[in-house]
Design a protein around this motif. Structure first.
Motif, PDB file in Angstrom:
ATOM      1  N   GLY A  82       0.233  -1.350  -0.092  1.00 35.16           N
ATOM      2  CA  GLY A  82       0.168   0.230  -0.049  1.00 35.16           C
ATOM      3  C   GLY A  82       1.000   1.208  -0.025  1.00 35.16           C
ATOM      4  O   GLY A  82       0.252   2.213  -0.165  1.00 35.16           O
ATOM      5  N   THR A  83       1.992   1.086   1.178  1.00 31.90           N
ATOM      6  CA  THR A  83       3.071   2.513   0.424  1.00 31.90           C
ATOM      7  C   THR A  83       3.773   2.555  -0.515  1.00 31.90           C
ATOM      8  O   THR A  83       3.442   3.679  -1.348  1.00 31.90           O
ATOM      9  N   LEU A  84       4.089   2.032  -0.972  1.00 34.94           N
ATOM     10  CA  LEU A  84       4.459   1.544  -2.743  1.00 34.94           C
ATOM     11  C   LEU A  84       3.621   2.419  -3.379  1.00 34.94           C
ATOM     12  O   LEU A  84       3.765   3.614  -4.177  1.00 34.94           O
ATOM     13  N   ILE A  85       2.292   1.560  -3.834  1.00 31.35           N
ATOM     14  CA  ILE A  85       1.356   2.279  -4.428  1.00 31.35           C
ATOM     15  C   ILE A  85       0.877   3.428  -4.124  1.00 31.35           C
ATOM     16  O   ILE A  85       1.039   4.707  -5.341  1.00 31.35           O
ATOM     17  N   SER A  86       1.034   4.128  -2.784  1.00 20.35           N
ATOM     18  CA  SER A  86       0.572   5.255  -2.311  1.00 20.35           C
ATOM     19  C   SER A  86       1.277   6.417  -3.706  1.00 20.35           C
ATOM     20  O   SER A  86       1.243   6.936  -3.769  1.00 20.35           O
ATOM     21  N   LEU A  87       2.859   6.341  -3.040  1.00 20.41           N
ATOM     22  CA  LEU A  87       3.780   7.413  -3.083  1.00 20.41           C
ATOM     23  C   LEU A  87       4.000   7.391  -4.781  1.00 20.41           C
ATOM     24  O   LEU A  87       3.743   8.258  -5.166  1.00 20.41           O
ATOM     25  N   VAL A  88       3.755   5.776  -5.178  1.00 17.74           N
ATOM     26  CA  VAL A  88       4.008   6.442  -6.221  1.00 17.74           C
ATOM     27  C   VAL A  88       2.875   7.209  -7.994  1.00 17.74           C
ATOM     28  O   VAL A  88       3.137   7.922  -8.000  1.00 17.74           O
ATOM     29  N   VAL A  89       1.836   7.031  -7.151  1.00 22.94           N
ATOM     30  CA  VAL A  89       0.462   7.705  -7.679  1.00 22.94           C
ATOM     31  C   VAL A  89       0.396   8.892  -7.079  1.00 22.94           C
ATOM     32  O   VAL A  89       0.074  10.429  -8.034  1.00 22.94           O
ATOM     33  N   THR A  90       0.396   9.377  -6.084  1.00 19.02           N
ATOM     34  CA  THR A  90       1.033  10.557  -5.137  1.00 19.02           C
ATOM     35  C   THR A  90       1.670  11.140  -5.852  1.00 19.02           C
ATOM     36  O   THR A  90       1.662  12.770  -5.907  1.00 19.02           O
ATOM     37  N   SER A  91       3.325  11.074  -5.859  1.00 20.40           N
ATOM     38  CA  SER A  91       4.806  11.854  -6.363  1.00 20.40           C
ATOM     39  C   SER A  91       4.330  11.379  -7.884  1.00 20.40           C
ATOM     40  O   SER A  91       4.345  13.490  -8.312  1.00 20.40           O
ATOM     41  N   THR A  92       3.314  10.952  -8.479  1.00 15.06           N
ATOM     42  CA  THR A  92       2.943  11.057 -10.111  1.00 15.06           C
ATOM     43  C   THR A  92       2.473  12.640 -10.145  1.00 15.06           C
ATOM     44  O   THR A  92       2.275  13.382 -11.005  1.00 15.06           O
ATOM     45  N   GLY A  93       1.017  11.983  -9.948  1.00  9.46           N
ATOM     46  CA  GLY A  93       0.277  13.260  -9.317  1.00  9.46           C
ATOM     47  C   GLY A  93       0.681  14.299  -8.637  1.00  9.46           C
ATOM     48  O   GLY A  93       0.546  15.395  -9.416  1.00  9.46           O
ATOM     49  N   ALA A  94       1.368  14.582  -7.809  1.00 10.15           N
ATOM     50  CA  ALA A  94       1.872  16.131  -7.740  1.00 10.15           C
ATOM     51  C   ALA A  94       2.820  16.430  -8.571  1.00 10.15           C
ATOM     52  O   ALA A  94       2.835  17.788  -8.545  1.00 10.15           O
ATOM     53  N   TYR A  95       3.379  15.804  -8.529  1.00  8.89           N
ATOM     54  CA  TYR A  95       4.549  16.185  -9.818  1.00  8.89           C
ATOM     55  C   TYR A  95       3.520  16.900 -11.143  1.00  8.89           C
ATOM     56  O   TYR A  95       4.169  17.502 -11.350  1.00  8.89           O
ATOM     57  N   ALA A  96       3.088  16.299 -11.682  1.00 14.53           N
ATOM     58  CA  ALA A  96       1.890  17.130 -12.705  1.00 14.53           C
ATOM     59  C   ALA A  96       1.961  18.102 -12.683  1.00 14.53           C
ATOM     60  O   ALA A  96       1.195  18.883 -12.651  1.00 14.53           O
ATOM     61  N   LEU A  97       0.775  17.889 -11.309  1.00 22.46           N
ATOM     62  CA  LEU A  97       0.069  19.131 -10.330  1.00 22.46           C
ATOM     63  C   LEU A  97       1.249  20.373 -10.290  1.00 22.46           C
ATOM     64  O   LEU A  97       0.809  21.638  -9.827  1.00 22.46           O
ATOM     65  N   SER A  98       2.171  19.967 -10.098  1.00 17.15           N
ATOM     66  CA  SER A  98       3.382  21.474 -10.479  1.00 17.15           C
ATOM     67  C   SER A  98       3.665  21.573 -10.932  1.00 17.15           C
ATOM     68  O   SER A  98       4.396  22.944 -11.016  1.00 17.15           O
ATOM     69  N   ARG A  99       4.098  21.797 -12.580  1.00 19.73           N
ATOM     70  CA  ARG A  99       4.330  21.791 -13.548  1.00 19.73           C
ATOM     71  C   ARG A  99       3.280  23.428 -14.342  1.00 19.73           C
ATOM     72  O   ARG A  99       1.717  22.443 -13.789  1.00 19.73           O
TER      73      ARG A  99
END
Length: 289
Positions: A82-99
């Motif tokens: 769960g932590t691995l999946i959450s980190l992947v989804v959260t980090s990729t989504g956060a990077y997209a929104l930071s652009r």
């Protein structure tokens, strides 16, 4: 060299923090002391925060139960996966929104923030999980809560603070957006990743709402469900002593506290290893310079 002035604010703050520490630690120390005390002292209710009549019988009983180890395995699987999946989804989504060049970035951010205050509710969520055939599966434990809006916003703010010149240098070297994220953003964000990972791991380790809703097979139950069943069974019992195997008498309070300690210590042991990243990651992600 002048010594620091002693102000009323420092005195009151120190006293308040000491009270918080005592209030926080006492229940933990009391459970540890009861679980390590002899049956006579526990029945007499004379144990406070120091064991009396030291013994490890409750821990031998708890660790000798095969259900504990099955629940341990399940909890570790749910927490790590769960932590691995959450980190992947959260980090990729956060990077997209930071652009800043992402289309409809503000609209997507607004839609995500709204979910912090309004949600579909327990029943609609359960219906969605059931319609996807995730009930009584490992995926039903790790996918419904894969993204926390707060963690997503926190990580997005962290990524926004990374100099854009680094991304531009990556593009000059021929990297695309995925390459920039993997080779530049991720290595520079270890503190943020460690902090968010701690949040997700603690949440998954302590979670028992999802198991109650989505799990049916006892072989998939995590530690928290086993703890809940044990506490409820002890609360519903008419006595404080349970007979096991005819001659062995077990104090239910000691048994419950020993089980709680066994299920709590692993996540407490992990915390010091990520503590050095915690303050840095939380503060940098919370304040945009």
């Amino acid at each position: 060299m002048r010594s620091p002035r002693l102000s009323w604010f420092n005195v009151v703050s120190t006293f308040f923090l000491l009270v918080v520490v005592v209030v926080t630690l006492y229940p933990f120390l009391h459970m540890l002391a009861v679980s390590l005390s002899s049956d006579v002292h526990v029945m007499k209710n004379t144990v406070s925060f120091w064991p009396k009549g030291f013994n490890l019988n409750m821990y031998k009983l708890v660790l000798g139960d095969s259900q504990i180890w099955v629940a341990y395995k399940n909890t570790l699987i749910y927490t790590v996966l769960g932590t691995l999946i959450s980190l992947v989804v959260t980090s990729t989504g956060a990077y997209a929104l930071s652009r800043s060049d992402m289309a409809l970035r503000k609209s997507f951010t607004l839609l995500i923030v709204v979910t912090m205050f309004f949600s579909g509710g327990m029943i609609p969520t359960f219906l969605v999980v059931r319609s996807l055939d995730l009930v009584d599966t490992v995926w039903g434990m790790v996918l419904p809560g894969a993204v926390s809006t707060w963690n997503l916003i926190l990580m997005r703010t962290f990524f926004s603070g990374i100099p854009k010149e680094l991304e531009e240098s990556g593009r000059i070297d021929g990297l695309n957006d995925i390459g920039i994220f993997i080779r530049i953003i991720v290595p520079l964000s270890k503190a943020s990743f460690a902090t968010i990972a701690l949040f997700y791991a603690v949440g998954m380790w302590n979670n028992f709402i999802y198991p109650l809703l989505y799990l049916r097979s006892p072989d998939l139950f995590p530690l928290q469900v086993l703890l809940r069943n044990l506490v409820l069974a002890g609360s519903a019992s008419s006595g404080d002593v349970t007979s096991i195997g005819g001659d062995n008498m077990v104090i239910e309070e000691s048994l419950k506290y020993a089980t709680i300690m066994v299920s709590t210590l692993p996540i407490l042991i992990v915390y010091p290893f990520v503590q050095k990243y915690f303050v840095k990651g939380a503060m940098i992600g919370a304040v945009k310079g």
